[in-house]
Design a protein around this motif. Structure first.
Motif, PDB file in Angstrom:
ATOM      1  N   VAL A  57     -31.840-178.855  96.775  1.00  0.00           N
ATOM      2  CA  VAL A  57     -32.458-180.351  96.125  1.00  0.00           C
ATOM      3  C   VAL A  57     -33.638-180.645  96.948  1.00  0.00           C
ATOM      4  O   VAL A  57     -33.736-180.248  97.883  1.00  0.00           O
ATOM      5  N   ALA A  58     -34.494-180.884  96.227  1.00  0.00           N
ATOM      6  CA  ALA A  58     -35.803-181.302  96.697  1.00  0.00           C
ATOM      7  C   ALA A  58     -35.882-182.421  97.805  1.00  0.00           C
ATOM      8  O   ALA A  58     -34.581-183.318  97.828  1.00  0.00           O
ATOM      9  N   THR A  59     -36.453-182.397  98.908  1.00  0.00           N
ATOM     10  CA  THR A  59     -36.470-183.575 100.022  1.00  0.00           C
ATOM     11  C   THR A  59     -37.495-184.328  99.879  1.00  0.00           C
ATOM     12  O   THR A  59     -38.392-183.735  98.914  1.00  0.00           O
ATOM     13  N   THR A  60     -37.892-185.155 100.529  1.00  0.00           N
ATOM     14  CA  THR A  60     -39.272-186.072 100.425  1.00  0.00           C
ATOM     15  C   THR A  60     -40.139-185.112 101.226  1.00  0.00           C
ATOM     16  O   THR A  60     -39.506-184.327 102.065  1.00  0.00           O
ATOM     17  N   PRO A  61     -41.248-185.392 101.032  1.00  0.00           N
ATOM     18  CA  PRO A  61     -42.518-184.568 101.781  1.00  0.00           C
ATOM     19  C   PRO A  61     -42.229-184.614 103.284  1.00  0.00           C
ATOM     20  O   PRO A  61     -41.780-185.642 103.839  1.00  0.00           O
ATOM     21  N   MET A  62     -42.494-183.640 104.139  1.00  0.00           N
ATOM     22  CA  MET A  62     -43.175-182.196 103.648  1.00  0.00           C
ATOM     23  C   MET A  62     -42.043-181.431 102.997  1.00  0.00           C
ATOM     24  O   MET A  62     -41.102-181.348 103.385  1.00  0.00           O
ATOM     25  N   SER A  63     -42.611-180.703 101.897  1.00  0.00           N
ATOM     26  CA  SER A  63     -42.049-179.683 101.239  1.00  0.00           C
ATOM     27  C   SER A  63     -41.811-178.260 101.319  1.00  0.00           C
ATOM     28  O   SER A  63     -42.620-177.417 101.591  1.00  0.00           O
ATOM     29  N   ARG A  70     -33.387-181.976 117.286  1.00  0.00           N
ATOM     30  CA  ARG A  70     -32.858-183.336 117.422  1.00  0.00           C
ATOM     31  C   ARG A  70     -33.198-183.981 118.350  1.00  0.00           C
ATOM     32  O   ARG A  70     -33.004-185.375 118.662  1.00  0.00           O
ATOM     33  N   ARG A  71     -33.636-183.445 119.648  1.00  0.00           N
ATOM     34  CA  ARG A  71     -33.878-184.125 120.704  1.00  0.00           C
ATOM     35  C   ARG A  71     -35.106-185.041 120.373  1.00  0.00           C
ATOM     36  O   ARG A  71     -35.506-186.228 121.276  1.00  0.00           O
ATOM     37  N   SER A  72     -35.996-184.858 119.493  1.00  0.00           N
ATOM     38  CA  SER A  72     -37.140-185.633 119.100  1.00  0.00           C
ATOM     39  C   SER A  72     -37.009-186.001 117.803  1.00  0.00           C
ATOM     40  O   SER A  72     -37.177-184.867 116.804  1.00  0.00           O
ATOM     41  N   THR A  73     -36.737-187.198 117.237  1.00  0.00           N
ATOM     42  CA  THR A  73     -36.298-187.429 115.793  1.00  0.00           C
ATOM     43  C   THR A  73     -37.479-187.109 114.967  1.00  0.00           C
ATOM     44  O   THR A  73     -37.275-186.884 113.455  1.00  0.00           O
ATOM     45  N   ALA A  74     -38.738-186.999 115.325  1.00  0.00           N
ATOM     46  CA  ALA A  74     -39.655-186.891 114.693  1.00  0.00           C
ATOM     47  C   ALA A  74     -39.968-185.427 114.196  1.00  0.00           C
ATOM     48  O   ALA A  74     -40.648-185.161 113.254  1.00  0.00           O
ATOM     49  N   GLU A  75     -39.146-184.561 114.873  1.00  0.00           N
ATOM     50  CA  GLU A  75     -38.978-183.170 114.399  1.00  0.00           C
ATOM     51  C   GLU A  75     -38.056-182.773 113.353  1.00  0.00           C
ATOM     52  O   GLU A  75     -37.876-182.049 113.081  1.00  0.00           O
ATOM     53  N   MET A  76     -37.251-183.851 113.037  1.00  0.00           N
ATOM     54  CA  MET A  76     -36.245-183.571 111.978  1.00  0.00           C
ATOM     55  C   MET A  76     -36.764-183.778 110.418  1.00  0.00           C
ATOM     56  O   MET A  76     -36.495-184.527 109.662  1.00  0.00           O
ATOM     57  N   ARG A  77     -37.679-183.001 110.264  1.00  0.00           N
ATOM     58  CA  ARG A  77     -38.204-182.837 108.945  1.00  0.00           C
ATOM     59  C   ARG A  77     -37.853-181.501 108.266  1.00  0.00           C
ATOM     60  O   ARG A  77     -37.829-180.560 109.048  1.00  0.00           O
ATOM     61  N   ALA A  78     -38.126-181.416 107.083  1.00  0.00           N
ATOM     62  CA  ALA A  78     -37.649-180.408 106.437  1.00  0.00           C
ATOM     63  C   ALA A  78     -38.395-179.015 106.692  1.00  0.00           C
ATOM     64  O   ALA A  78     -37.770-177.999 107.186  1.00  0.00           O
ATOM     65  N   THR A  79     -39.602-179.260 106.926  1.00  0.00           N
ATOM     66  CA  THR A  79     -40.584-177.886 107.462  1.00  0.00           C
ATOM     67  C   THR A  79     -40.061-177.502 108.874  1.00  0.00           C
ATOM     68  O   THR A  79     -40.268-176.324 109.113  1.00  0.00           O
ATOM     69  N   SER A  80     -39.772-178.568 109.970  1.00  0.00           N
ATOM     70  CA  SER A  80     -39.547-178.157 111.079  1.00  0.00           C
ATOM     71  C   SER A  80     -38.234-177.307 111.292  1.00  0.00           C
ATOM     72  O   SER A  80     -38.161-176.291 111.761  1.00  0.00           O
ATOM     73  N   ILE A  81     -37.271-177.679 110.461  1.00  0.00           N
ATOM     74  CA  ILE A  81     -35.951-177.336 110.156  1.00  0.00           C
ATOM     75  C   ILE A  81     -36.213-175.877 109.609  1.00  0.00           C
ATOM     76  O   ILE A  81     -35.588-174.861 109.924  1.00  0.00           O
ATOM     77  N   GLY A  82     -36.702-175.831 108.612  1.00  0.00           N
ATOM     78  CA  GLY A  82     -37.155-174.634 107.757  1.00  0.00           C
ATOM     79  C   GLY A  82     -37.741-173.454 108.668  1.00  0.00           C
ATOM     80  O   GLY A  82     -37.322-172.270 108.513  1.00  0.00           O
ATOM     81  N   ARG A  83     -38.344-173.817 109.702  1.00  0.00           N
ATOM     82  CA  ARG A  83     -39.142-172.935 110.711  1.00  0.00           C
ATOM     83  C   ARG A  83     -37.961-172.000 111.636  1.00  0.00           C
ATOM     84  O   ARG A  83     -38.070-170.990 112.024  1.00  0.00           O
TER      85      ARG A  83
END
Ligand SMILES: Cc1cc2nc3c(=O)[nH]c(=O)nc-3n(C[C@H](O)[C@H](O)[C@H](O)COP(=O)(O)OP(=O)(O)OC[C@H]3O[C@@H](n4cnc5c(N)ncnc54)[C@H](O)[C@@H]3O)c2cc1C
Length: 413
Positions: free
Chosen positions: A243-249, A178-191
């Motif tokens: 539930v699906a997110t918007t991409p990246m998936s 969360r320090r970088s909002t650009a990282e708050m994507r599904a795939t970054s969290i998934g990793r």
């Protein structure tokens, strides 16, 4: 380098064809430039959701009503049925659990809380039918996550008479992202979400869900396989769905990884990040070899070749202001009339260009200057004659044409 089969494009269709052939001990190479449509996928597969603007209940019946140039019509309704029943076991063999009935569409939930028709869906994904079992559902998202809309999902649940709650959770690992909002994507969290981090996430989700009968989370778990989802479900101890997110998936990347891993374990060669630039077609209409950027002047040679390079999205076909072309072999592309007829000014209308693709004969050999290229086949969205977006038929076309062509190659050799 010599292979039995070389496949150009390693998205859904290329991987399904490659896996089918590698299972029969063929020497197969897949050359793939990069991301495929799977990386953007909803986690659900469409076979045929809409015909002439009308919702389809039974896709295997509705296939009979399609025009002759449609890839399903070229396969024939009986063959579509024969191949469709093989899809769930085929994916299960790669560790991908799909559910749904072969001859009945269901409805998956979108990140906006709407429902969209689909054929099969990943096991962890929620459908409208699943929701009919619950009265209170907790929608639990990740704090600061950008690609999921819990309030819309809650509103979709209310329309079904379900009482929703909405909450947000975080964990120390997610906080670091969360320090970088650009990282708050599904795939970054998934990793991040495996091992201890997954346990902490499960605890937070459990607490947030309170006394709900079931939990919905955005699909941020299970980047490489289904195990983290299974572990999360077991830990939470009540029905939990994604539930699906918007991409990246995450779901789409999981599918891509699992299919590729199975292909490579069977001995297949996957050349990622390489681009097939051209190929030589002999006087008697056969491909002699192809070139790629990374392999340079060296020739890649095979008995058969499969073009699985996708549509406009993956640059399997390319549009310029006054021409549409297939870039590797210069194959014939089914284009309707001149530029004015390529699109409809009404943005929401059925856009004619969506049906453009490589022209193929009845047995899926592409045409060049009106003649079939004998040892080349086309599969998936590079083939013309269908509008995957309007018909909700994208994955079905990719998988069924790939299975069919792989069978054909095996029978011919
Ligand atoms: C953004 C998006 C989301 C979609 N979501 C869904 C969904 O949720 N459900 C559904 O049923 N359908 C969906 N579809 C429809 C989709 O077309 C199919 O589901 C299917 O995944 C298409 O697979 P494909 O293998 O034919 O093509 P692609 O997935 O496009 O794969 C083609 C591959 O070929 C590679 N390639 C292209 N040219 C070359 C070259 N010269 N050399 C080497 N490699 C090359 C590309 O890099 C790419 O990896 C979606 C389509 C798009 C565009």
């Amino acid at each position: 380098m010599k292979y039995d089969i070389i496949i150009i494009g390693g998205g859904l269709s290329g991987l399904v064809a490659g896996l089918s052939l590698a299972k029969e001990n063929k020497r197969v190479a897949i050359v793939s430039l990069g991301q495929s449509a799977l990386h953007f996928s909803s986690g659900s597969l469409g076979l045929l959701g809409t015909v002439d603007g009308k919702a389809v209940e039974d896709p295997l019946e509705a296939v009979k009503t399609l025009p002759a140039e449609h890839p399903y019509s070229m396969l024939g309704a009986e063959r579509v049925k024969e191949l469709a029943v093989k899809v769930k076991p085929f994916f299960a063999d790669a560790g991908i659990t799909l559910r749904g009935e072969d001859s009945r569409n269901s409805e998956r939930m979108t990140p906006m809380g709407e429902f969209k028709r689909c054929w099969l869906t990943l096991d962890d994904f929620i459908t409208r039918e699943d929701l009919s079992k619950y009265k209170k559902v907790a929608v639990v998202s990740v704090l600061s996550f950008l690609d999921f809309y819990p309030d819309f999902v809650a509103s979709g649940l209310r329309k079904l008479g379900i009482e929703p709650s909405v909450s947000y959770v975080t964990t120390p690992e997610i906080d670091r992202l969360r320090r970088s909002t650009a990282e708050m994507r599904a795939t970054s969290i998934g990793r991040q979400l495996h091992g201890k981090a997954l346990d902490e996430f499960a605890d937070a989700v459990m607490k947030a869900a309170g006394d709900a009968d079931a939990i919905l989370i955005p699909c941020v778990v299970g980047m490489d396989d289904e195990e983290p989802v299974k572990a999360l479900r077991a830990k939470v101890g009540k029905p939990l769905y994604c539930v699906a997110t918007t991409p990246m998936s995450v779901a789409g990347q999981r599918m891509q990884t699992q299919l590729r891993r199975r292909f490579e374990r069977l001995g297949g060669t996957y050349l990622l990040g390489d681009n097939v630039t051209d190929g030589r077609i002999s006087e008697n209409g056969e491909i002699e070899y192809i070139h790629t950027v990374n392999i340079g002047d060296e020739k890649l040679v095979a008995d058969s070749y499969i073009l699985a390079s996708g549509d406009f999205f993956s640059r399997g076909i390319i549009a310029e202001p006054h021409r549409i072309y297939e870039p590797v072999f210069g194959l014939d592309v089914d284009v309707d009339g001149d530029r004015d007829k390529w699109f409809d000014r009404n943005f929401f209308a059925e856009q004619p260009y969506m049906k453009f693709g490589v022209a193929v004969s009845d047995d899926f050999h592409p045409l060049k200057d009106g003649k079939t290229v004998k040892n080349l086949y086309a599969v998936g969205s590079v083939i013309g004659g269908h509008n995957a977006l309007k018909e909700e038929s994208g994955a079905g076309t990719a998988v069924l044409t790939a299975l069919h062509v792989a069978d054909k190659i095996l029978k011919n050799n």
